[in-house]
Design a protein around this motif. Structure first.
Motif, PDB file in Angstrom:
ATOM      1  N   ASN A 195      -6.096  -1.467 -12.381  1.00 57.17           N
ATOM      2  CA  ASN A 195      -4.803  -1.554 -11.716  1.00 57.17           C
ATOM      3  C   ASN A 195      -4.815  -0.629 -10.500  1.00 57.17           C
ATOM      4  O   ASN A 195      -4.868   0.591 -10.626  1.00 57.17           O
ATOM      5  N   LYS A 196      -4.790  -1.219  -9.298  1.00 57.26           N
ATOM      6  CA  LYS A 196      -4.982  -0.427  -8.082  1.00 57.26           C
ATOM      7  C   LYS A 196      -3.862   0.582  -7.848  1.00 57.26           C
ATOM      8  O   LYS A 196      -4.079   1.658  -7.303  1.00 57.26           O
ATOM      9  N   THR A 197      -2.655   0.250  -8.246  1.00 55.95           N
ATOM     10  CA  THR A 197      -1.527   1.161  -8.045  1.00 55.95           C
ATOM     11  C   THR A 197      -1.715   2.430  -8.855  1.00 55.95           C
ATOM     12  O   THR A 197      -1.563   3.553  -8.363  1.00 55.95           O
ATOM     13  N   GLN A 198      -2.091   2.259 -10.128  1.00 55.27           N
ATOM     14  CA  GLN A 198      -2.244   3.404 -11.025  1.00 55.27           C
ATOM     15  C   GLN A 198      -3.371   4.341 -10.583  1.00 55.27           C
ATOM     16  O   GLN A 198      -3.259   5.560 -10.703  1.00 55.27           O
ATOM     17  N   TYR A 199      -4.466   3.770 -10.063  1.00 60.52           N
ATOM     18  CA  TYR A 199      -5.639   4.590  -9.750  1.00 60.52           C
ATOM     19  C   TYR A 199      -5.864   4.785  -8.255  1.00 60.52           C
ATOM     20  O   TYR A 199      -6.944   5.155  -7.823  1.00 60.52           O
ATOM     21  N   GLN A 200      -4.816   4.551  -7.468  1.00 59.57           N
ATOM     22  CA  GLN A 200      -4.949   4.667  -6.016  1.00 59.57           C
ATOM     23  C   GLN A 200      -5.329   6.084  -5.594  1.00 59.57           C
ATOM     24  O   GLN A 200      -6.130   6.281  -4.693  1.00 59.57           O
ATOM     25  N   ASN A 201      -4.763   7.063  -6.277  1.00 63.11           N
ATOM     26  CA  ASN A 201      -5.021   8.456  -5.901  1.00 63.11           C
ATOM     27  C   ASN A 201      -5.655   9.263  -7.033  1.00 63.11           C
ATOM     28  O   ASN A 201      -5.510  10.478  -7.087  1.00 63.11           O
TER      29      ASN A 201
END
Length: 375
Positions: A195-201
Motif C-alpha cells: 500500500n503506497k500511502t502507508q509506506y510512502q515515508n
C-alpha cells in the motif's frame, strides 16, 4: 473463487535444508537450491529422497554465490523470469555462514570471508529483485556494536533499492523447539508491492512476528526448570510438573524415537575422556565444552564445533546425530546419509535453522503476503 498465487523459493546457503523444509511444509515451492559445501548438499538431496520430496525445478547447485554475478547470472535471471511468467511470487531465503559475527566464533565481522558473504547475499537480492527475501544470522550481528553497524549499512542498501524491511531477534524456544538459540531474522518486501500511502515515508514493515509464537520468553524463564542432578546412567527421572514438556530434550527423544532412528549410532566414540564424562552431572552446562544436557530441560544452542561437546543426559557418550536432529525439531523421517562424516553431520546440524522456527516464520510470511493481496 480466486486461487492463491503460488510462491517460488530460491534458496541460498541451504546447508542440508532445514530452513527450506519449513517453507516447503508450509506450501511454498522450492525451485532452486544453492550450497557450496558438497557434503551438505549431498545430505540435502539424500534427505529429500528419503522423505519422497520432489527435485527442485532448477536443481541443486554446488556453487559459490558469487557465480550468480558472473557466469550464472543470466541463468538465474532466466529461472526467475520463468516463474514470474507463471504469475508466481518470487522469494529468496538464506542464512550466510556466520562465524565472523558469532560471539564464540572468529569475530572478524565484515572483513572475514564469511562476513563478506552476507553482503554478497544482499547484493544478489538487489540485483535479482525478488518480491520478498528472508535473511537469517547469529545474534552477534545484532548485539555486537561494530557488527550492528555493518548490519544497518546493508539494511540501508536494501531500503535504497526499494525494499521495506522488518527484523527480530528470535529465540527458537518461542516456537516449541527444545533449544535456547537466538537468531536474527530480517524480512524484506518490495515497497511497490505494498500500500503506497502507508509506506510512502517509511521502510519499516508492520510484520506480525509473534503470530506463530507458542511460548513467551517470560513464561519460559519463569518455569522452575531442573538444574543439576547426579549423573546416574539409565536412571529413571519423572518429568517435574512445572516443566513445559515440549521444550525438553527427553520429550523430543521420545517423539522422534531417536533410538530407532537411522542415525542413532552416528556419534563420536572417544578413546579417552570417558572418566571425565562420568564425572559431569546431568544438566551441568556451565563450561564451554563437555556440557551434559538435562533430559527435562531444553538444550543450549546446538553448536557442536570448536570442541563444544554435548553429552547425553543419562548415557556415557556424546549425543548422536538422531538426538541432535530431534533437538533441532526436525521431523522423525528426516535422516542424514550414513557415509557422511561425523564432523560434517554435526556441523550441518548445528548450522541449520530449527525446523519449527522455520515453519512458524514461513507461515507468518505467507499470511502477511495474503493480507497484502500478493497471493
Amino acid at each position: 473463487m480466486n486461487r492463491q498465487k503460488k510462491i517460488s523459493i530460491f534458496s541460498f546457503f541451504s546447508g542440508s535444508g532445514f530452513l527450506d523444509l519449513g517453507f516447503e511444509k508450509t506450501g511454498y515451492d522450492i525451485e532452486l537450491v544453492n550450497e557450496i559445501s558438497a557434503p551438505f548438499l549431498e545430505a540435502y538431496i539424500y534427505s529429500r529422497e528419503k522423505m519422497n520430496l520432489s527435485v527442485p525445478r532448477f536443481g541443486y547447485q554446488n556453487l559459490d554465490i558469487n557465480e550468480y554475478f558472473t557466469g550464472q547470472r543470466k541463468e538465474l535471471m532466466k529461472h526467475i523470469k520463468e516463474v514470474r511468467e507463471e504469475n508466481r511470487v518470487v522469494g529468496f531465503i538464506g542464512g550466510p555462514p556466520c562465524p565472523d559475527f558469532s560471539v564464540g566464533g572468529k569475530n572478524k565481522g565484515r572483513e572475514g570471508e564469511n562476513g563478506k558473504l552476507s553482503m554478497n547475499y544482499v547484493d544478489l537480492i538487489i540485483d535479482m529483485k525478488p518480491d520478498f527475501f528472508l535473511f537469517e544470522n547469529v545474534k552477534g550481528l545484532w548485539k555486537t556494536s561494530r557488527h550492528r553497524e555493518f548490519y544497518e549499512e546493508f539494511k540501508h542498501k536494501l531500503h535504497s533499492a526499494g525494499y521495506c524491511t522488518t527484523d527480530r531477534l528470535t529465540n527458537s524456544l518461542e516456537f516449541g523447539v527444545p533449544q535456547d538459540r537466538e537468531r536474527i531474522f530480517l524480512f524484506g518486501l518490495q515497497k511497490k508491492k505494498l500500500n503506497k500511502t502507508q509506506y510512502q515515508n517509511s521502510e519499516i514493515l508492520d510484520f506480525p512476528w509473534e503470530n506463530q509464537i507458542r511460548y513467551e520468553m517470560d513464561e519460559i524463564r519463569r518455569v522452575n526448570w531442573p538444574l543439576v542432578d547426579d549423573f546416574n546412567p539409565n536412571k529413571h527421572i519423572i518429568c517435574p510438573n512445572e516443566c513445559i514438556p515440549e521444550l525438553t530434550v527427553e520429550y523430543w527423544f521420545q517423539k522422534n524415537e531417536v533410538y530407532n532412528h537411522p542415525n542413532t549410532y552416528d556419534h563420536f566414540r572417544p578413546r579417552a575422556g570417558l572418566t571425565k564424562m562420568k564425572s559431569i552431572s546431568e544438566g551441568d552446562v556451565s563450561k564451554k565444552s563437555y556440557k551434559r544436557l538435562h533430559r527435562w530441560r531444553y538444550s543450549p544452542t546446538a553448536a557442536y564445533g570448536n570442541n563444544e561437546v554435548h553429552l547425553h543426559p543419562y548415557k556415557i557418550r556424546r549425543i548422536s546425530a538422531s538426538e541432535a536432529l530431534a533437538i533441532q525439531s526436525l521431523p522423525s523421517e528426516f535422516e542424514l546419509p550414513h557415509d557422511m562424516s561425523l564432523s560434517n553431520m554435526f556441523k550441518t546440524i548445528g548450522n541449520g535453522v530449527p525446523f519449527l522456527l522455520s515453519e512458524g516464520i514461513a507461515t507468518t510470511i505467507k499470511e502477511y503476503l495474503s493480507l497484502n493481496k500478493m497471493i
